[in-house]
Design an enzyme around this catalytic site. Structure first.
Site, PDB file in Angstrom:
ATOM      1  N   TYR A  99       0.650  -1.230   0.083  1.00 30.57           N
ATOM      2  CA  TYR A  99      -0.067   0.133  -0.040  1.00 30.57           C
ATOM      3  C   TYR A  99       0.868   1.362   0.020  1.00 30.57           C
ATOM      4  CZ  TYR A  99      -4.349   2.279  -0.324  1.00 30.57           C
ATOM      5  OH  TYR A  99      -5.440   3.021  -0.765  1.00 30.57           O
ATOM      6  N   ARG A 152      -8.151  10.584  -8.437  1.00 31.64           N
ATOM      7  CA  ARG A 152      -7.136  11.300  -7.407  1.00 31.64           C
ATOM      8  C   ARG A 152      -6.719  10.277  -6.453  1.00 31.64           C
ATOM      9  NH1 ARG A 152      -8.152  11.874  -1.963  1.00 31.64           N
ATOM     10  NH2 ARG A 152      -6.952  10.146  -2.365  1.00 31.64           N
ATOM     11  N   LYS A 170      -6.142  -2.045  -1.482  1.00 28.74           N
ATOM     12  CA  LYS A 170      -6.882  -1.844  -0.321  1.00 28.74           C
ATOM     13  C   LYS A 170      -7.765  -3.130   0.049  1.00 28.74           C
ATOM     14  CE  LYS A 170      -7.768   2.306   1.543  1.00 28.74           C
ATOM     15  NZ  LYS A 170      -7.822   3.685   1.641  1.00 28.74           N
ATOM     16  N   GLU A 241     -13.353   5.013  -3.658  1.00 22.65           N
ATOM     17  CA  GLU A 241     -12.044   5.160  -3.140  1.00 22.65           C
ATOM     18  C   GLU A 241     -11.470   5.946  -4.520  1.00 22.65           C
ATOM     19  OE1 GLU A 241     -10.579   3.856  -0.596  1.00 22.65           O
ATOM     20  OE2 GLU A 241      -8.725   4.752  -1.245  1.00 22.65           O
ATOM     21  N   ASP A 242     -10.673   6.990  -3.666  1.00 17.86           N
ATOM     22  CA  ASP A 242      -9.914   8.010  -4.755  1.00 17.86           C
ATOM     23  C   ASP A 242     -10.570   8.520  -5.773  1.00 17.86           C
ATOM     24  OD1 ASP A 242      -7.771   7.513  -2.809  1.00 17.86           O
ATOM     25  OD2 ASP A 242      -6.607   6.587  -4.092  1.00 17.86           O
ATOM     26  N   ASP A 264     -13.927   6.037   1.656  1.00 18.75           N
ATOM     27  CA  ASP A 264     -12.948   5.806   2.722  1.00 18.75           C
ATOM     28  C   ASP A 264     -12.045   7.126   2.736  1.00 18.75           C
ATOM     29  OD1 ASP A 264     -11.314   4.310   4.580  1.00 18.75           O
ATOM     30  OD2 ASP A 264      -9.757   4.578   3.237  1.00 18.75           O
ATOM     31  N   ASP A 265     -11.986   7.892   1.645  1.00 18.43           N
ATOM     32  CA  ASP A 265     -11.138   9.097   1.678  1.00 18.43           C
ATOM     33  C   ASP A 265     -11.745  10.292   2.786  1.00 18.43           C
ATOM     34  OD1 ASP A 265      -9.354   8.205  -0.465  1.00 18.43           O
ATOM     35  OD2 ASP A 265     -11.035   8.110  -1.491  1.00 18.43           O
ATOM     36  N   GLU A 300     -11.304  16.190   0.280  1.00 17.53           N
ATOM     37  CA  GLU A 300     -12.306  14.919   0.883  1.00 17.53           C
ATOM     38  C   GLU A 300     -11.816  14.810   2.303  1.00 17.53           C
ATOM     39  OE1 GLU A 300     -12.159  11.870  -2.064  1.00 17.53           O
ATOM     40  OE2 GLU A 300     -11.818  13.397  -3.557  1.00 17.53           O
ATOM     41  N   ASN A 404      -0.283  11.946   1.455  1.00 14.55           N
ATOM     42  CA  ASN A 404       0.285  10.757   1.039  1.00 14.55           C
ATOM     43  C   ASN A 404       0.615  10.726  -0.708  1.00 14.55           C
ATOM     44  OD1 ASN A 404       0.190   9.031   3.157  1.00 14.55           O
ATOM     45  ND2 ASN A 404      -2.088   8.765   2.785  1.00 14.55           N
TER      46      ASN A 404
HETATM   47  P1  NAD Z   1      -8.508  16.541  -2.266  1.00 15.13           P
HETATM   48  O1  NAD Z   1      -7.834  16.894  -3.767  1.00 15.13           O
HETATM   49  O2  NAD Z   1     -10.063  16.321  -2.100  1.00 15.13           O
HETATM   50  O3  NAD Z   1      -8.216  18.041  -1.469  1.00 15.13           O
HETATM   51  C1  NAD Z   1      -7.010  18.405  -1.462  1.00 15.13           C
HETATM   52  C2  NAD Z   1      -7.199  19.943  -0.888  1.00 15.13           C
HETATM   53  O4  NAD Z   1      -5.866  20.592  -0.542  1.00 15.13           O
HETATM   54  C3  NAD Z   1      -8.241  21.095  -1.494  1.00 15.13           C
HETATM   55  O5  NAD Z   1      -8.883  21.641  -0.812  1.00 15.13           O
HETATM   56  C4  NAD Z   1      -7.379  21.856  -2.191  1.00 15.13           C
HETATM   57  O6  NAD Z   1      -7.723  23.150  -2.280  1.00 15.13           O
HETATM   58  C5  NAD Z   1      -6.017  21.893  -1.214  1.00 15.13           C
HETATM   59  N1  NAD Z   1      -4.717  22.372  -1.499  1.00 15.13           N
HETATM   60  C6  NAD Z   1      -4.302  22.050  -2.608  1.00 15.13           C
HETATM   61  N2  NAD Z   1      -3.023  22.613  -2.678  1.00 15.13           N
HETATM   62  C7  NAD Z   1      -2.873  23.649  -1.824  1.00 15.13           C
HETATM   63  C8  NAD Z   1      -1.951  24.496  -1.411  1.00 15.13           C
HETATM   64  N3  NAD Z   1      -1.025  24.707  -2.195  1.00 15.13           N
HETATM   65  N4  NAD Z   1      -2.278  25.307  -0.133  1.00 15.13           N
HETATM   66  C9  NAD Z   1      -3.332  24.951   0.445  1.00 15.13           C
HETATM   67  N5  NAD Z   1      -4.342  24.332   0.150  1.00 15.13           N
HETATM   68  C10 NAD Z   1      -3.980  23.421  -0.966  1.00 15.13           C
HETATM   69  O7  NAD Z   1      -7.762  15.468  -1.497  1.00 15.13           O
HETATM   70  P2  NAD Z   1      -8.080  14.736  -0.175  1.00 15.13           P
HETATM   71  O8  NAD Z   1      -8.693  13.321  -0.774  1.00 15.13           O
HETATM   72  O9  NAD Z   1      -8.508  15.743   0.818  1.00 15.13           O
HETATM   73  O10 NAD Z   1      -6.527  14.181   0.017  1.00 15.13           O
HETATM   74  C11 NAD Z   1      -5.368  15.371   0.394  1.00 15.13           C
HETATM   75  C12 NAD Z   1      -4.379  14.662   0.888  1.00 15.13           C
HETATM   76  O11 NAD Z   1      -4.481  13.702   1.840  1.00 15.13           O
HETATM   77  C13 NAD Z   1      -3.642  13.582  -0.032  1.00 15.13           C
HETATM   78  O12 NAD Z   1      -2.343  13.806  -0.331  1.00 15.13           O
HETATM   79  C14 NAD Z   1      -4.092  12.389   0.372  1.00 15.13           C
HETATM   80  O13 NAD Z   1      -3.046  11.078   0.188  1.00 15.13           O
HETATM   81  C15 NAD Z   1      -4.118  12.536   2.040  1.00 15.13           C
HETATM   82  N6  NAD Z   1      -4.987  11.731   2.769  1.00 15.13           N
HETATM   83  C16 NAD Z   1      -4.254  10.993   3.818  1.00 15.13           C
HETATM   84  C17 NAD Z   1      -5.066  10.187   4.458  1.00 15.13           C
HETATM   85  C18 NAD Z   1      -4.414   9.661   5.733  1.00 15.13           C
HETATM   86  O14 NAD Z   1      -3.095   9.756   5.799  1.00 15.13           O
HETATM   87  N7  NAD Z   1      -5.185   8.653   6.599  1.00 15.13           N
HETATM   88  C19 NAD Z   1      -6.237   9.688   4.205  1.00 15.13           C
HETATM   89  C20 NAD Z   1      -6.910  10.392   2.944  1.00 15.13           C
HETATM   90  C21 NAD Z   1      -6.093  11.460   2.273  1.00 15.13           C
END
Ligand code: NAD
Length: 547
Positions: A99, A152, A170, A241-242, A264-265, A300, A404
């Site tokens: 993963y 995504r 997953k 997912e994603d 899940d996100d 998300e 991530n």
């Molecule tokens: P998403 O695309 O839905 O949201 C990303 C957000 O970040 C958006 O609101 C965007 O406007 C903002 N953003 C982007 N660039 C930016 C910047 N320069 N300054 C400020 N804000 C900015 O994505 P998501 O699903 O919310 O996931 C975001 C991150 O979180 C990913 O890297 C994902 O891998 C990680 N994530 C981690 C976990 C975990 O660790 N358990 C779980 C889910 C997602």
């Protein structure tokens, strides 16, 4: 007899090529004789333990993580029991390969490293034929489906049909972490095109070579998919997912009341982050109701966490309006405030009255949060001045860099501890090694969704739940938080060791199943001992004796 039931008439080479039946060199002499395997294997009979040792030796010899990933995918294609035995016994070593972070690279390179198909590929060309595709799946008792449209992938963006690595990975975690039988799992990719130019230009790309479809044609494919699932696999849980964030919020809203589904996100991340926050408070000493959380990233993950924090605060007696005011968001255009004209719908509940603020450090200085949670996919956004600003305000700042894969993390564990002089309560999305600072060793917790979704899935499966609710993610967060031991906290680790994940999954599953029974959201009666019933569903990767 058990053997004939399992084998479905397979013998000889056919048996060696069936990953769910194959035992490789561990077929006994009697089995080799009875099943036409004599001479097809080297003479010395191995045990499962020896096969594990052989796999590990080969795994560790691989020159890099991508090769390790390819090696493990190939093993899964040859012998599932052995694959899961290895993963389960060496979870901390295997998880970053099967993963995040390595699966991200596996997806980026999918068309180049492709060996064998796994799961179902449903593309725009299949419109009107989705049921037929599900009928092509060789098993009818599908209980967990993970589906992506690849828009995504982790923090890596649009990878189109290459996203298939994610549902596959997953589901491996569902099996490894919560013992969901691999036979019950189905990975699915909805291929609606991609806007990733480098993939579109790559002759080895395996998805539809066209731009991403949106609008009614997209919606119709998703609708047809959900309909076909409900017809063909009526007891299946569908994990979204994603998906890109507009579709993710929309699809969740549309299907959560009509199908057994969750994202899940949004919801899994929320649960794991809330669990982390609850155990962080055991270190910082405050209550959830005393916190003000600043999220960096309003997608998300961020909005999902915000919503669950609000639910948790409401459960503590706070009004919704006051609870929302405890959550603030910075996105790519600065602080999310009411006066901004351009806000997406999912951000509106957190658009508070405030003057515009363009930059993160300034937002920290103005709002004075107790916690900063990075979910932006924006690497290195938590610079030293940002982290120091948070540390000036808090004796023990809560600092989560959840993006991530590792390359996208807002800061590293080393930076978090050294810029706060060891005062940060830190968690990350991808794993970081322990950090030693002034003679003290900190073990960063990984806010890994794998602590939550497998247990939720097992709870749904055990209770035959018909819906997945926010309350289930709330009880899952509490159960995970409570499973963190004092000795974990003493090292700064706000999640339990991954080696305990199966035990934690059973606790979560039991709590989730209890919610399903209490709310009348099940297809079966409540067993007297829900925990024992849940445990009894779990798959152990061990060989069946066929003869
Ligand atoms: P998403 O695309 O839905 O949201 C990303 C957000 O970040 C958006 O609101 C965007 O406007 C903002 N953003 C982007 N660039 C930016 C910047 N320069 N300054 C400020 N804000 C900015 O994505 P998501 O699903 O919310 O996931 C975001 C991150 O979180 C990913 O890297 C994902 O891998 C990680 N994530 C981690 C976990 C975990 O660790 N358990 C779980 C889910 C997602």
């Amino acid at each position: 007899m058990r053997a004939s039931l399992h084998l479905g008439g397979k013998r000889g080479v056919e048996l060696l090529q069936a990953p769910m039946l194959n035992k490789g060199t561990a077929f006994t002499k009697a089995e080799r004789e009875a099943l036409g395997l004599r001479g097809l294997l080297p003479p010395r009979v191995s045990t499962l333990a020896r096969q594990v040792a052989r796999v590990l030796e080969n795994f560790r010899r691989q020159p890099n993580d991508l090769e390790k990933y390819i090696f493990m995918v190939s093993l899964q294609d040859r012998n599932e029991d052995l694959f899961y035995r290895v993963v389960l016994e060496h979870l901390e070593e295997m998880m970053p390969i099967i993963y995040t972070p390595t699966v991200g690279q596996g997806c980026q390179e999918y068309g180049h490293i492709f060996r064998r198909p796994r799961g179902l590929y449903v593309s725009l060309e299949d419109q009107g034929h989705v049921k037929q595709i599900l009928q092509n799946w060789p098993r009818s008792d599908v209980r967990i489906i993970v589906v992506t449209d690849g828009e995504r992938i982790l923090g890596l963006g649009d990878l189109g049909a290459n996203g298939m690595g994610i549902p596959v990975g997953k589901l491996s975690l569902y099996t490894a972490c919560a013992g969901i039988h691999p036979h019950l799992c189905l990975p699915v990719t909805l291929d609606v095109g991609t806007n990733n130019d480098s993939l579109l230009e790559d002759p080895l790309y395996l998805g539809l070579p066209q731009r991403r479809e949106r609008g009614e044609r997209y919606d119709a494919l998703v609708r047809e998919f959900f309909g076909a699932v409900q017809e063909m696999f009526p007891t299946a849980l569908v994990q979204l997912e994603d998906f890109g964030n507009t579709n993710a919020f929309r699809l969740l809203r549309e299907y959560r009341e009509r199908a057994c589904t969750f994202d899940d996100d949004i919801q899994g991340t929320a649960s794991v982050a809330l669990a982390g926050a609850l155990s962080a408070l055991r270190l910082t000493g405050g209550a959830l109701t005393d916190q003000k959380i600043l999220f960096f990233g309003a997608g998300e993950a961020g909005i999902g966490i915000g919503d669950l924090v609000v639910a948790a605060l409401r459960a503590e007696g706070m009004s919704e309006a006051e609870a929302r005011l405890r959550c603030w968001f910075v996105d790519s255009r600065g602080l999310v405030v009411k006066s901004r004209p351009d806000l997406a719908e999912h951000k509106l509940p957190y658009a508070h009255e405030h003057a515009p603020v363009a930059d993160l450090q300034q937002a920290i200085e103005t709002l004075k949060p107790t916690a900063l949670i990075g979910v932006s996919g924006m690497p290195r956004a938590f610079t030293q001045p940002v982290v120091e600003a948070l540390t000036r305000l808090n004796e023990r700042p809560i600092l989560f860099a959840l993006s991530n894969p590792t390359s996208k993390a807002e800061c590293t564990a080393q930076e978090a501890y050294s810029w706060t002089d060891g005062r940060a309560v830190f968690a990350s999305g991808s794993p970081f090694p322990p950090v030693t600072l002034n003679g003290q060793t900190f073990v960063p917790g990984q806010g890994n969704n794998a602590y939550i979704f497998p247990g939720v899935g097992l709870g749904v499966l055990a209770s035959e739940a018909t819906r997945v609710t926010d309350e289930m993610f709330f009880v899952a967060a509490k159960a995970l938080g409570e499973s963190v031991k004092e000795e974990d906290l003493a090292m700064g680790r706000i999640y339990p060791s991954l080696t305990r994940v199966r035990e934690v999954s059973v606790t979560i599953a039991t709590a989730v199943a209890e919610v399903a029974f209490a709310r009348g959201l099940t297809r079966r009666a409540r067993p007297a001992d829900v925990a024992a019933h849940t445990r009894a569903q779990m798959y152990e990767p061990e060989y069946v004796t066929y003869v």
